[in-house]
Design an enzyme around this catalytic site. Structure first.
Site, PDB file in Angstrom:
ATOM      1  CG  ASP A   1       4.311  -2.755   0.638  1.00 17.79           C
ATOM      2  OD1 ASP A   1       3.223  -3.175   1.104  1.00 17.79           O
ATOM      3  OD2 ASP A   1       5.145  -2.134   1.331  1.00 17.79           O
TER       4      ASP A   1
ATOM      5  CE  LYS B   1      -1.853   0.629   1.412  1.00 15.20           C
ATOM      6  NZ  LYS B   1      -0.687   0.350   2.250  1.00 15.20           N
TER       7      LYS B   1
ATOM      8  CD  GLU C   1      -2.022  -4.543   7.773  1.00 14.36           C
ATOM      9  OE1 GLU C   1      -1.676  -3.697   6.922  1.00 14.36           O
ATOM     10  OE2 GLU C   1      -1.568  -5.701   7.798  1.00 14.36           O
TER      11      GLU C   1
HETATM   12  O1  KIV Z   1       0.371  -4.153   0.896  1.00  9.48           O
HETATM   13  C1  KIV Z   1      -0.816  -4.409   1.092  1.00  9.48           C
HETATM   14  O2  KIV Z   1      -1.380  -5.365   0.529  1.00  9.48           O
HETATM   15  C2  KIV Z   1      -1.562  -3.549   2.005  1.00  9.48           C
HETATM   16  C3  KIV Z   1      -2.923  -4.005   2.413  1.00  9.48           C
HETATM   17  C4  KIV Z   1      -2.802  -5.162   3.318  1.00  9.48           C
HETATM   18  C5  KIV Z   1      -3.729  -2.924   3.005  1.00  9.48           C
HETATM   19  O3  KIV Z   1      -1.079  -2.551   2.413  1.00  9.48           O
END
Ligand code: KIV
Length: 272
Positions: A49, A118, A187
């Site tokens: 996102d 995710k 992260e």
């Molecule tokens: O949204 C995203 O790009 C992410 C990554 C930074 C892991 O969640």
């Protein structure tokens, strides 16, 4: 009869099985063409996102709607043939209840044909992770700095700098593992803590600004290409794509303004 090799797409269990094996390579991708290029080199592609900030100019990931994730998710599954495609669930699409999460995650999986989703959050999302995994939806968890909670954190801050914070982050890692997540993104987690968690849990950890000893790494593709105007401190830029684009556009503008716009000879010859 002609013979051709059908390349199998990686699955969530394939990624799960990579614990303590060769490091897992991953990148974000939001489009069919970058997905097709990266597909040769990565194990999974994340339709993150972060696309809200990187592609659409939002200040945070919070305004990203589910439909936008689905549209970009479709582009990436069309572009990539080998990598597992994981699509991020955006803010507000899964936190309310396991039922809300299932409804929206199932829509994402049906409409994008991705192989997993995710979600952000540790202990507080464990019940949802279990609910989804038991109903056919592979879940990648995301703990440490979770950008959808930016207003609670008060900024994009490294997590676990103080030892007093460690227990809560470790509890998050254990909770998502026990709930059935097939991997977990760490992260901006302080290096020694990320290394400790990687040893502690039996699902792969995917680091972003965490530790080289994680089971895999992920970066935002535009950041590592040198295309983003600002990048987090931990990002190594592997290219200068932003500069290359600017040089090409400046040279095109020059050609147009000097009427030197090149067309191959005879392109539009008129026949008498
Ligand atoms: O949204 C995203 O790009 C992410 C990554 C930074 C892991 O969640």
């Amino acid at each position: 009869m002609s013979q051709h090799t059908v390349q199998k797409r990686l699955t969530a269990p394939d990624i799960r099985a990579r614990k303590n094996m060769a490091p897992i390579v991953s990148l974000t991708s939001y489009h069919a063409h970058t997905a097709a290029i990266a597909d040769k080199y990565v194990d999974f592609l994340l339709v993150g996102d972060s696309l809200g900030m990187v592609m659409h100019g939002f200040e945070t990931t919070l305004p990203v709607p589910l439909e936008l994730m689905i549209m970009h998710g479709r582009a990436v599954t069309r572009g990539a043939r080998h990598a597992l495609v994981v699509v991020d669930m955006p803010f507000g699409s899964y936190e309310e209840s396991p039922a809300q999460a299932f409804r929206n995650a199932a829509k994402v999986m049906k409409e994008t044909e991705c192989g997993a989703i995710k979600i952000e959050g540790g202990l507080r999302m464990a019940e949802t992770i279990k609910f989804l995994s038991e109903r056919g939806i592979p879940v990648m968890a995301h703990i440490g700095l979770t950008p959808q909670s930016i207003n609670v954190f008060g900024g994009f801050k490294t997590q676990g700098r103080e030892r007093a914070q460690w227990a809560a982050i470790e509890a998050d890692a254990v909770a998502v593992t026990e709930a059935g997540a097939f991997a977990v993104v760490l992260e901006a987690v302080a290096e020694p803590l990320a290394a400790k968690i990687t040893k502690m849990i039996d699902i792969p950890t995917i680091g972003i600004g965490a530790s080289a000893s994680c089971d895999g790494q992920i970066l935002v593709m535009e950041d590592m290409l040198g295309l983003s105007p600002r990048v987090p401190k931990f990002v190594k830029e592997f290219g200068e794509v932003g500069k290359a684009i600017e040089k090409a556009i400046a040279s095109y503008a020059d050609d147009v303004r000097t009427r030197a716009f090149p067309l191959p000879e005879n392109t539009y010859d008129v026949k008498d």
